[in-house]
Enzyme design. Structure first.
Site, PDB file in Angstrom:
ATOM      1  N   VAL A   1      19.645 -39.938-119.684  1.00 12.69           N
ATOM      2  CA  VAL A   1      20.039 -38.566-119.346  1.00 12.69           C
ATOM      3  C   VAL A   1      19.279 -37.565-120.216  1.00 12.69           C
ATOM      4  CG1 VAL A   1      21.950 -36.914-119.375  1.00 12.69           C
ATOM      5  CG2 VAL A   1      22.307 -39.217-118.474  1.00 12.69           C
ATOM      6  N   ALA A   2      19.160 -37.886-121.527  1.00 13.74           N
ATOM      7  CA  ALA A   2      18.439 -36.988-122.437  1.00 13.74           C
ATOM      8  C   ALA A   2      16.970 -36.884-122.039  1.00 13.74           C
ATOM      9  CB  ALA A   2      18.562 -37.498-123.874  1.00 13.74           C
TER      10      ALA A   2
ATOM     11  N   TRP B   1      15.685 -37.491-119.151  1.00 14.35           N
ATOM     12  CA  TRP B   1      15.593 -36.855-117.836  1.00 14.35           C
ATOM     13  C   TRP B   1      15.637 -35.336-117.958  1.00 14.35           C
ATOM     14  CZ3 TRP B   1      19.132 -33.768-115.159  1.00 14.35           C
ATOM     15  CH2 TRP B   1      18.823 -33.523-113.815  1.00 14.35           C
ATOM     16  N   HIS B   2      16.480 -34.829-118.863  1.00 19.95           N
ATOM     17  CA  HIS B   2      16.557 -33.383-119.050  1.00 19.95           C
ATOM     18  C   HIS B   2      15.257 -32.842-119.639  1.00 19.95           C
ATOM     19  CE1 HIS B   2      20.976 -33.668-118.504  1.00 19.95           C
ATOM     20  NE2 HIS B   2      20.868 -32.402-118.175  1.00 19.95           N
ATOM     21  N   ASP B   3      14.805 -33.469-120.695  1.00 18.18           N
ATOM     22  CA  ASP B   3      13.581 -33.021-121.360  1.00 18.18           C
ATOM     23  C   ASP B   3      13.221 -34.076-122.405  1.00 18.18           C
ATOM     24  OD1 ASP B   3      11.418 -31.549-122.069  1.00 18.18           O
ATOM     25  OD2 ASP B   3      12.517 -29.899-123.004  1.00 18.18           O
TER      26      ASP B   3
END
Length: 617
Positions: A497-498, A500-502
């Site tokens: 998730v991290a 994927w965000h940036d």
């Protein structure tokens, strides 16, 4: 209907998303009709109401008094007369509310806010263009496949299934044409990069043996995440430089014609999720051997439950490049989501959901307007974002002021995500597609870390559960080893998730913090299981309130690190807050207020259970 009743309907869970009041295993038409008939049976574990008890009257007094002070404090430090105003005033923009300046310094939200007029035009024009397209092609008379089609020119003589297929093909045809124009307008020449990646992913899907599809899908798409970041969107000037000076000149010209949003790679993270969804739904569909699961289960394909819409594979003939483009580049959901699986999307393209009604969509639009105006008031009167961006001297503020600046910074994050998600979901609803609502509850109405992430970016969470968490083993394991494996799964999920965000260290630290902070909650549930306190509900409620204080504080720390201040900024903020005797006293008072807030949150959920709703978050 009185004004109060209308307000209640606007703020009902049914208005926000019928998924909140309808079980994922129940056909929506049947469930919604049942709810309209009268009050629902309370869930079996619902507790008696506490709203009118002496304990809660004390909470109300504390709640009202504290909330007023919470709002007043950051408003005071945002006045032009406050000594630190000159340090961040250059970050403020001209406002429209009573001559106030507006804190439009957050680049992510300002992009949305500055383009609202154009987005409203799109929201109105897109469904109208679809209607015109349908009229032009004689499709305006096709019957909804869950009704009789005797008077339909397009579907006359067709079975309901054939009529549904006709609706799917008609809608996809429009979406593909619109996507082509939409992508060129958004990204200019860079639209070719998007189409190129989509084509490679589809070629892998169709060209590889079945057993290699999951690994190839994940490797390719995670690789694209890194490549887009490291390659900065693959500028044409860089690629064309291999052809000499003339090539570089053409490349620069093409880069200057990058459409309304030249940095296409920032938006492509969402498309990555749709690529994985399409591939994995196709992979799992191969196990069905082409059988029609809805017929096998003897259920109505026009009124599938949400779980069935997601889990029942689309037809083999649905996995075409044309449908793939229509799904991955569906205009209302392309920019921000919410995310919807390919199976669910295809089902809704065939059969319009009973949850989509003009009345419900209108009420949802009102909620969007209210939350948008709430954000406008916030950025005109509380300059928390600009203050944090101006490298402030935290010692210039009292511990309480610091705590409220951090708190409203988090509220700004919540609102800046909620508003675009809600706008684009409204656009989809207007167009006849019902994706999941992304925000389940207000940011300040959460006390569980696990439940918070189920309700924050909810469609992404559900995507994670289907395509990542369950394949990793899920959370069904029991015992010590099971919980260790569960924590390992959370670590992998939050790291993804991290990234994927940036792809940066700050968000990786956020992922690690969230995983670490989940451990106390899981441990507490093992040490204090609810079933042991069935005869002592008050004791369990008090213990849960103490745990909620820790959870809320840990959630605030993790999100301030990941999305607002970073580690250094948080250190300065915390030092200012608890680096003195007054700060420690404030911390104790805040903990008491969080306890009061948690008790009200518990009772809100009990009220839902008494109405037959258990949202589990």
């Amino acid at each position: 209907m009185s004004l109060l009743d209308k307000l209640r309907r606007v703020y009902s869970l049914d208005t926000l998303d019928t998924r909140f009041v309808v079980s994922s295993t129940t056909p929506p038409r049947q469930a919604l009709a049942s709810r309209d008939e009268g009050p629902q049976t309370a869930t079996k574990d619902a507790q008696p109401s506490l709203w009118r008890t002496t304990e809660f009257y004390v909470y109300y007094i504390i709640f009202v008094t504290v909330v007023i002070q919470m709002v007043k404090s950051p408003m005071e430090v945002s006045k032009t007369t406050y000594p630190t105003y000159s340090k961040y005033s250059h970050l403020l923009s001209d406002g429209w509310i009573f001559g106030r300046k507006a804190d439009n310094s957050d680049s992510q939200y300002s992009t949305f806010r500055d383009n609202v007029p154009y987005l409203i035009i799109l929201l109105i024009a897109h469904p109208l263009l679809r209607r015109m397209y349908d009229i032009f092609w004689g499709a305006n008379n096709y019957a909804q496949s869950n009704k009789s089609s005797k008077n339909s020119k397009l579907t006359q003589g067709l079975s309901p299934a054939a009529a549904a297929d006709a609706r799917l093909q008609q809608r996809v045809s429009f979406d593909v044409y619109f996507a082509g124009v939409f992508m060129i307008a958004l990204h200019g020449f860079s639209a070719s990069k998007v189409f190129g990646i989509l084509y490679i992913n589809y070629s892998l899907l169709k060209g590889l043996p079945r057993e290699y599809l999951p690994a190839a899908t994940w490797i390719f798409n995670i690789g694209i995440l890194f490549a887009n970041e490291l390659g900065h969107g693959y500028p044409f000037a860089t690629m064309a430089s291999f052809f000499g000076a003339s090539g570089t000149k053409w490349g620069i010209w093409m880069d200057h014609h990058g459409g309304l949003i030249s940095r296409w790679e920032i938006l492509f993270n969402l498309t990555i999720l749709r690529l994985i969804s399409f591939n994995m739904d196709y992979y799992w569909s191969l196990s069905s051997n082409g059988t029609n699961s809805s017929e096998k289960k003897q259920i109505d394909p026009a009124d599938l439950s949400e779980r069935d819409r997601v889990s029942i594979p689309a037809k083999p003939e649905d996995f075409t490049f044309r449908n793939y483009i229509g799904y991955t580049l569906y205009a209302p959901l392309y920019l921000t989501g919410p995310i919807i699986t390919f199976n669910d999307f295809t089902s809704q393209m065939r059969y319009k959901l009973a949850s989509i009604t003009p009345d419900r969509t209108a009420r949802y639009a009102v909620r969007f307007l209210v939350v948008f105006l709430t954000m406008e008031i916030l950025i005109h009167y509380i300059y928390a974002v600009a203050i944090s961006k101006a490298d402030p001297d935290w010692s210039s503020y009292t511990p309480f002021q610091l705590s409220m600046l951090g708190y409203f910074n988090l509220h700004h994050i919540w609102l800046k995500l909620l508003i675009p998600w809600r706008f684009f979901r409204l656009w989809a609803l207007t167009d006849g597609i019902d994706p999941p609502e992304n925000m389940t509850r207000c940011m300040s109405n959460n006390y569980s870390i696990l439940a918070f992430w189920r309700g924050w970016h909810r469609s992404f969470n559900r995507w994670i559960v289907r395509y990542m968490f369950i394949p990793l083993g899920g959370s069904q394991q029991s015992g010590l080893l099971g919980n260790i494996q569960k924590i390992g799964n959370y670590l992998l999920v939050f790291m993804f998730v991290a990234m994927w965000h940036d792809i940066n260290l700050r968000l990786l630290m956020w992922g690690w913090l969230i995983t670490i902070f989940v451990i106390p909650e899981i441990s507490a549930k093992m040490l204090f299981p609810a079933k042991k306190y069935k005869e002592r509900p008050t004791t369990y409620r008090i213990l849960s309130g103490l745990g909620a204080i820790a959870n809320i504080l840990m959630l605030m720390v993790a999100n301030l690190v990941g999305y607002a201040l970073g580690v250094d900024g948080l250190k300065g903020l915390l030092h200012g807050m608890i680096g003195s005797t007054a700060g420690l006293a404030l911390f104790a008072a805040i903990s008491g207020c969080l306890f009061v807030g948690s008790q009200i949150m518990f009772e809100v959920r009990e009220e839902e259970k008494r109405a037959g709703i258990d949202m589990k978050c």
